[in-house]
Design a protein around this motif. Structure first.
Motif, PDB file in Angstrom:
ATOM      1  N   PHE A 191      12.379  22.234  -9.810  1.00  0.00           N
ATOM      2  CA  PHE A 191      11.117  21.550 -10.111  1.00  0.00           C
ATOM      3  C   PHE A 191      11.113  20.053  -9.795  1.00  0.00           C
ATOM      4  O   PHE A 191      10.139  19.366 -10.099  1.00  0.00           O
ATOM      5  N   LEU A 192      12.171  19.535  -9.171  1.00  0.00           N
ATOM      6  CA  LEU A 192      12.174  18.111  -8.835  1.00  0.00           C
ATOM      7  C   LEU A 192      11.077  17.798  -7.817  1.00  0.00           C
ATOM      8  O   LEU A 192      10.461  16.731  -7.863  1.00  0.00           O
ATOM      9  N   HIS A 193      10.828  18.728  -6.906  1.00  0.00           N
ATOM     10  CA  HIS A 193       9.740  18.563  -5.935  1.00  0.00           C
ATOM     11  C   HIS A 193       8.407  18.388  -6.648  1.00  0.00           C
ATOM     12  O   HIS A 193       7.628  17.477  -6.340  1.00  0.00           O
ATOM     13  N   PHE A 194       8.109  19.250  -7.622  1.00  0.00           N
ATOM     14  CA  PHE A 194       6.850  19.149  -8.358  1.00  0.00           C
ATOM     15  C   PHE A 194       6.770  17.824  -9.113  1.00  0.00           C
ATOM     16  O   PHE A 194       5.714  17.191  -9.163  1.00  0.00           O
ATOM     17  N   GLU A 195       7.879  17.419  -9.711  1.00  0.00           N
ATOM     18  CA  GLU A 195       7.882  16.182 -10.494  1.00  0.00           C
ATOM     19  C   GLU A 195       7.578  14.970  -9.618  1.00  0.00           C
ATOM     20  O   GLU A 195       6.713  14.154  -9.947  1.00  0.00           O
ATOM     21  N   LEU A 196       8.280  14.852  -8.494  1.00  0.00           N
ATOM     22  CA  LEU A 196       8.123  13.663  -7.656  1.00  0.00           C
ATOM     23  C   LEU A 196       6.800  13.656  -6.898  1.00  0.00           C
ATOM     24  O   LEU A 196       6.175  12.600  -6.743  1.00  0.00           O
ATOM     25  N   CYS A 197       6.380  14.813  -6.415  1.00  0.00           N
ATOM     26  CA  CYS A 197       5.193  14.862  -5.555  1.00  0.00           C
ATOM     27  C   CYS A 197       3.885  14.993  -6.326  1.00  0.00           C
ATOM     28  O   CYS A 197       2.865  14.440  -5.901  1.00  0.00           O
ATOM     29  N   TYR A 198       3.885  15.713  -7.430  1.00  0.00           N
ATOM     30  CA  TYR A 198       2.633  16.028  -8.118  1.00  0.00           C
ATOM     31  C   TYR A 198       2.498  15.322  -9.463  1.00  0.00           C
ATOM     32  O   TYR A 198       1.523  14.604  -9.697  1.00  0.00           O
ATOM     33  N   TYR A 199       3.457  15.508 -10.347  1.00  0.00           N
ATOM     34  CA  TYR A 199       3.302  14.975 -11.703  1.00  0.00           C
ATOM     35  C   TYR A 199       3.425  13.455 -11.748  1.00  0.00           C
ATOM     36  O   TYR A 199       2.657  12.783 -12.446  1.00  0.00           O
ATOM     37  N   GLN A 200       4.373  12.900 -11.007  1.00  0.00           N
ATOM     38  CA  GLN A 200       4.491  11.442 -10.985  1.00  0.00           C
ATOM     39  C   GLN A 200       3.273  10.804 -10.316  1.00  0.00           C
ATOM     40  O   GLN A 200       2.831   9.725 -10.714  1.00  0.00           O
ATOM     41  N   ALA A 201       2.717  11.470  -9.306  1.00  0.00           N
ATOM     42  CA  ALA A 201       1.513  10.948  -8.647  1.00  0.00           C
ATOM     43  C   ALA A 201       0.341  10.914  -9.620  1.00  0.00           C
ATOM     44  O   ALA A 201      -0.432   9.943  -9.658  1.00  0.00           O
ATOM     45  N   ILE A 202       0.193  11.975 -10.407  1.00  0.00           N
ATOM     46  CA  ILE A 202      -0.863  12.000 -11.422  1.00  0.00           C
ATOM     47  C   ILE A 202      -0.652  10.874 -12.430  1.00  0.00           C
ATOM     48  O   ILE A 202      -1.585  10.141 -12.784  1.00  0.00           O
ATOM     49  N   GLN A 203       0.585  10.724 -12.882  1.00  0.00           N
ATOM     50  CA  GLN A 203       0.877   9.692 -13.871  1.00  0.00           C
ATOM     51  C   GLN A 203       0.577   8.299 -13.315  1.00  0.00           C
ATOM     52  O   GLN A 203      -0.004   7.450 -14.008  1.00  0.00           O
ATOM     53  N   TYR A 204       0.957   8.070 -12.062  1.00  0.00           N
ATOM     54  CA  TYR A 204       0.685   6.769 -11.433  1.00  0.00           C
ATOM     55  C   TYR A 204      -0.823   6.532 -11.333  1.00  0.00           C
ATOM     56  O   TYR A 204      -1.312   5.436 -11.632  1.00  0.00           O
ATOM     57  N   ALA A 205      -1.565   7.552 -10.910  1.00  0.00           N
ATOM     58  CA  ALA A 205      -3.015   7.415 -10.762  1.00  0.00           C
ATOM     59  C   ALA A 205      -3.676   7.101 -12.102  1.00  0.00           C
ATOM     60  O   ALA A 205      -4.590   6.264 -12.179  1.00  0.00           O
ATOM     61  N   ILE A 206      -3.225   7.752 -13.159  1.00  0.00           N
ATOM     62  CA  ILE A 206      -3.792   7.489 -14.487  1.00  0.00           C
ATOM     63  C   ILE A 206      -3.500   6.049 -14.907  1.00  0.00           C
ATOM     64  O   ILE A 206      -4.401   5.318 -15.339  1.00  0.00           O
ATOM     65  N   GLU A 207      -2.252   5.634 -14.770  1.00  0.00           N
ATOM     66  CA  GLU A 207      -1.865   4.296 -15.227  1.00  0.00           C
ATOM     67  C   GLU A 207      -2.521   3.192 -14.404  1.00  0.00           C
ATOM     68  O   GLU A 207      -2.744   2.087 -14.906  1.00  0.00           O
TER      69      GLU A 207
ATOM     70  N   LYS B 180      -5.508   3.644 -12.864  1.00  0.00           N
ATOM     71  CA  LYS B 180      -6.946   3.911 -12.881  1.00  0.00           C
ATOM     72  C   LYS B 180      -7.499   4.275 -11.497  1.00  0.00           C
ATOM     73  O   LYS B 180      -8.580   3.823 -11.096  1.00  0.00           O
ATOM     74  N   LEU B 181      -6.754   5.090 -10.778  1.00  0.00           N
ATOM     75  CA  LEU B 181      -7.231   5.611  -9.500  1.00  0.00           C
ATOM     76  C   LEU B 181      -8.064   6.866  -9.748  1.00  0.00           C
ATOM     77  O   LEU B 181      -7.826   7.610 -10.700  1.00  0.00           O
ATOM     78  N   ALA B 182      -9.023   7.111  -8.872  1.00  0.00           N
ATOM     79  CA  ALA B 182      -9.968   8.208  -9.083  1.00  0.00           C
ATOM     80  C   ALA B 182      -9.378   9.571  -8.777  1.00  0.00           C
ATOM     81  O   ALA B 182      -9.786  10.578  -9.364  1.00  0.00           O
ATOM     82  N   ARG B 183      -8.413   9.614  -7.848  1.00  0.00           N
ATOM     83  CA  ARG B 183      -7.897  10.927  -7.451  1.00  0.00           C
ATOM     84  C   ARG B 183      -6.547  10.790  -6.762  1.00  0.00           C
ATOM     85  O   ARG B 183      -6.150   9.698  -6.343  1.00  0.00           O
ATOM     86  N   VAL B 184      -5.905  11.948  -6.614  1.00  0.00           N
ATOM     87  CA  VAL B 184      -4.689  12.071  -5.804  1.00  0.00           C
ATOM     88  C   VAL B 184      -4.954  13.134  -4.757  1.00  0.00           C
ATOM     89  O   VAL B 184      -5.375  14.246  -5.091  1.00  0.00           O
TER      90      VAL B 184
ATOM     91  N   ARG C 261       0.823  -1.211   0.000  1.00  0.00           N
ATOM     92  CA  ARG C 261       0.000   0.000   0.000  1.00  0.00           C
ATOM     93  C   ARG C 261       0.857   1.261   0.000  1.00  0.00           C
ATOM     94  O   ARG C 261       0.345   2.351   0.234  1.00  0.00           O
ATOM     95  N   ILE C 262       2.145   1.095  -0.230  1.00  0.00           N
ATOM     96  CA  ILE C 262       3.058   2.238  -0.239  1.00  0.00           C
ATOM     97  C   ILE C 262       3.669   2.389  -1.624  1.00  0.00           C
ATOM     98  O   ILE C 262       4.061   1.403  -2.253  1.00  0.00           O
ATOM     99  N   LEU C 263       3.730   3.616  -2.080  1.00  0.00           N
ATOM    100  CA  LEU C 263       4.450   3.945  -3.305  1.00  0.00           C
ATOM    101  C   LEU C 263       5.499   4.994  -2.967  1.00  0.00           C
ATOM    102  O   LEU C 263       5.161   6.087  -2.516  1.00  0.00           O
ATOM    103  N   LEU C 264       6.752   4.637  -3.156  1.00  0.00           N
ATOM    104  CA  LEU C 264       7.824   5.628  -3.072  1.00  0.00           C
ATOM    105  C   LEU C 264       8.178   6.057  -4.487  1.00  0.00           C
ATOM    106  O   LEU C 264       8.445   5.213  -5.348  1.00  0.00           O
ATOM    107  N   VAL C 265       8.146   7.350  -4.721  1.00  0.00           N
ATOM    108  CA  VAL C 265       8.608   7.899  -5.992  1.00  0.00           C
ATOM    109  C   VAL C 265      10.008   8.442  -5.729  1.00  0.00           C
ATOM    110  O   VAL C 265      10.174   9.433  -5.013  1.00  0.00           O
TER     111      VAL C 265
ATOM    112  N   PHE D 103       0.597   6.755  -0.041  1.00  0.00           N
ATOM    113  CA  PHE D 103      -0.132   5.576   0.403  1.00  0.00           C
ATOM    114  C   PHE D 103      -1.256   5.304  -0.596  1.00  0.00           C
ATOM    115  O   PHE D 103      -1.976   6.225  -1.000  1.00  0.00           O
ATOM    116  N   ILE D 104      -1.384   4.041  -0.990  1.00  0.00           N
ATOM    117  CA  ILE D 104      -2.314   3.650  -2.046  1.00  0.00           C
ATOM    118  C   ILE D 104      -3.616   3.167  -1.420  1.00  0.00           C
ATOM    119  O   ILE D 104      -3.644   2.145  -0.720  1.00  0.00           O
ATOM    120  N   GLY D 105      -4.702   3.896  -1.653  1.00  0.00           N
ATOM    121  CA  GLY D 105      -6.013   3.494  -1.177  1.00  0.00           C
ATOM    122  C   GLY D 105      -6.768   2.725  -2.244  1.00  0.00           C
ATOM    123  O   GLY D 105      -6.225   2.414  -3.308  1.00  0.00           O
TER     124      GLY D 105
END
Length: 208
Positions: free
Chosen positions: A125-141, A143-147, A87-91, A106-108
């Motif tokens: 911008f590494l903070h934005f990449e790891l915390c925001y953009y990679q999270a969005i990409q993971y959620a899309i791939e 099929k999670l509803a939200r971040v 239930r953990i994702l480390l980026v 944490f993956i719900g």
């Protein structure tokens, strides 16, 4: 929160944004990962003790500067890694075969919960990449509803994370203190509603 409107890719998400916001995100992502920096999604058996050693170093380095006194222990990460590893994702970001930064999520059942990040090297911008953009990409791939990327941070709005009212429950034992808090919350709710509406006007999404 970032909401998944059925996007099939990160590019599909970008297509829903206003042109200027879309160009900004593309530029930030390119600047965040210059030659030599790679990003890795670690979960399950990937979460070894050596990985937690690196992440704890990030936490202590960034926490000491940002929060003043980090409160989580090294043992905490071993425990959650043991009990919740699936239930953990480390980026994590790596440069020259060395971990240099990372964000814990944490993956719900339908939501990715972003919590904190840290780094021992600092790149634009590494903070934005790891915390925001990679999270969005993971959620899309996946099929999670939200971040849910945590509280505060108006800078998140330009990156697709819209203001969302959340709730918490507390029992205040002292009657006088409870009445004082109730009185304060009557005014606070009005302010929060107005602030949320104002912030929502700054949406990065295309209108019409």
């Amino acid at each position: 929160h970032w909401e998944n409107a059925g996007y099939t890719s990160f590019e599909a998400f970008l297509a829903s944004l206003a042109s200027r916001k879309r160009k900004t995100i593309r530029r930030e992502r390119a600047d965040a990962l210059p030659a030599g920096i790679s990003v890795h999604w670690l979960t399950g058996t990937d979460l070894t003790e050596s990985v937690w050693d690196a992440f704890f170093q990030f936490y202590m380095e960034t926490g000491s500067r940002k929060w003043g006194r980090p409160y989580l222990t090294r043992e905490f990460y071993s425990l959650v890694g043991e009990k919740m590893r699936d239930r953990i994702l480390l980026v994590m970001a790596k440069r020259n075969r060395r971990w240099i930064a990372g964000a814990i999520n944490f993956i719900g059942s339908d939501t990715l919960f972003g919590r904190h990040w840290g780094a021992v090297e600092h790149h634009p911008f590494l903070h934005f990449e790891l915390c925001y953009y990679q999270a969005i990409q993971y959620a899309i791939e996946h099929k999670l509803a939200r971040v849910e990327a945590g509280a505060q941070g108006e800078h998140k709005i330009a990156r697709g994370y819209m203001p969302t009212t959340t709730y918490s429950a507390h029992y205040i034992l002292d009657p006088a203190l409870r009445r004082a808090i109730e009185d304060f919350l009557k005014r606070e709710r009005v302010y929060v509603a107005a602030a949320g509406a104002e912030l929502a006007e700054a949406t990065p999404f295309r209108k019409g």
